[in-house]
Design an enzyme around this catalytic site. Structure first.
Site, mmCIF file in Angstrom:
data_model
loop_
_atom_site.group_PDB
_atom_site.id
_atom_site.type_symbol
_atom_site.label_atom_id
_atom_site.label_comp_id
_atom_site.label_asym_id
_atom_site.label_seq_id
_atom_site.Cartn_x
_atom_site.Cartn_y
_atom_site.Cartn_z
ATOM 1 C CG ASP A 57 -1.805 1.063 1.523
ATOM 2 O OD1 ASP A 57 -1.989 1.666 0.269
ATOM 3 O OD2 ASP A 57 -1.865 1.708 2.635
ATOM 4 C CG ASP A 70 -2.169 7.032 0.591
ATOM 5 O OD1 ASP A 70 -1.283 7.778 0.224
ATOM 6 O OD2 ASP A 70 -3.254 7.314 0.083
#
Lengths: 175, 175
Positions: free
Chosen positions: A8, A10
């Site tokens: 991922d 963020d």
């Protein structure tokens, strides 16, 4: 065949909370309430009247372009990229202005990751691989492989997934 | 559980060849050579000196924003969206300026498809579902479900996949 690692952006590669803190502290004096983030959202840690402004900022061009990089993520991801099949999967389509910002940010800070390895989506349920590293349980829940929850103030109460604290720990486990 | 249908954008929902033809015919007189597209690329059908210009246009803002819509795709996808779990998966990250254009184009012409159902990626190999509809064999090859090749001048020699000719046929099969 190389194992496929899904990472991922963020709060895993990009320090969204760090950017929010910097912006907030330049403008407001009231302390940040990290305890309230446990309700599942970073924004909750800021005073109620500031929360809509912080949410609005996510939709503005430039926000995702200038995020700080998580400590050690560059060196560790460089080595992971050499050893595994790496894909970066970001839930980004909610924020149309983030799309190009995220690509440019990635090119700047992780130039060894090509456009072929990037996925910008709304829902991660259709992604497959061997390990997924994400700070949200909602992204991990449908994943068929190993689910690693990347530690963040908003997920400290989540207990369903294996927790990884930082990139040093990820490096020790994967390299 | 609803079956998951994965649909490609370019040359399946969006008429890329149509846009290329319009642009070309306004500027050049030499005929388009549809036979040469069989080599696997739409661009190959245009004169050699025009090909770099056409490739360059894919990188410019606005190209993917103004593509015509494939015949019957709107009505058929509306009904598919009601009956199935629909995701639109587009290989887009090669063209950073296409990302927001593609989202806006989708919102305009397919307003019933939300940002949650959109995936913009470089490589479709990590996507799972029950049926994938795509005009490129390279996108279908890794897919674990049914692989439907959407007919296009550049894929007429591809024989490895079930071919669907148009949205009318897709509607008949899925609805």
């Amino acid at each position: 065949m190389k194992k496929r690692i899904i990472v991922d952006m963020d709060e895993v590669m990009a320090d969204v909370l760090g950017a929010m803190e910097l912006w907030y502290k330049e403008r407001y004096a009231a302390p940040i309430d990290y305890d309230r983030m446990k309700e599942g959202s970073l924004v909750k840690g800021f005073p109620e009247e500031v929360q809509p402004i912080m949410r609005q900022r996510l939709f503005e061009p430039g926000f995702f372009r200038h995020l700080p990089v998580m400590a050690n993520s560059q060196e560790v991801l460089k080595a992971i990229n050499d050893k595994y099949e790496l894909f970066i999967v970001s839930a980004a389509t909610e924020f149309p202005n983030s799309l190009k910002d995220k690509m440019e940010w990635l090119n700047d800070h992780f130039p060894f990751i090509s456009w072929r390895q990037l996925v910008l989506c709304g829902d991660k349920k259709l992604v497959t691989g061997d390990v997924m590293i994400d700070d949200h349980g909602r992204n991990l829940v449908h994943f068929p492989g190993e689910k690693w929850l990347y530690h963040a103030p908003h997920n400290v109460l989540v207990t369903e997934y294996e927790r990884v604290m930082d990139w040093e720990e990820i490096g020790k486990r994967l390299l």
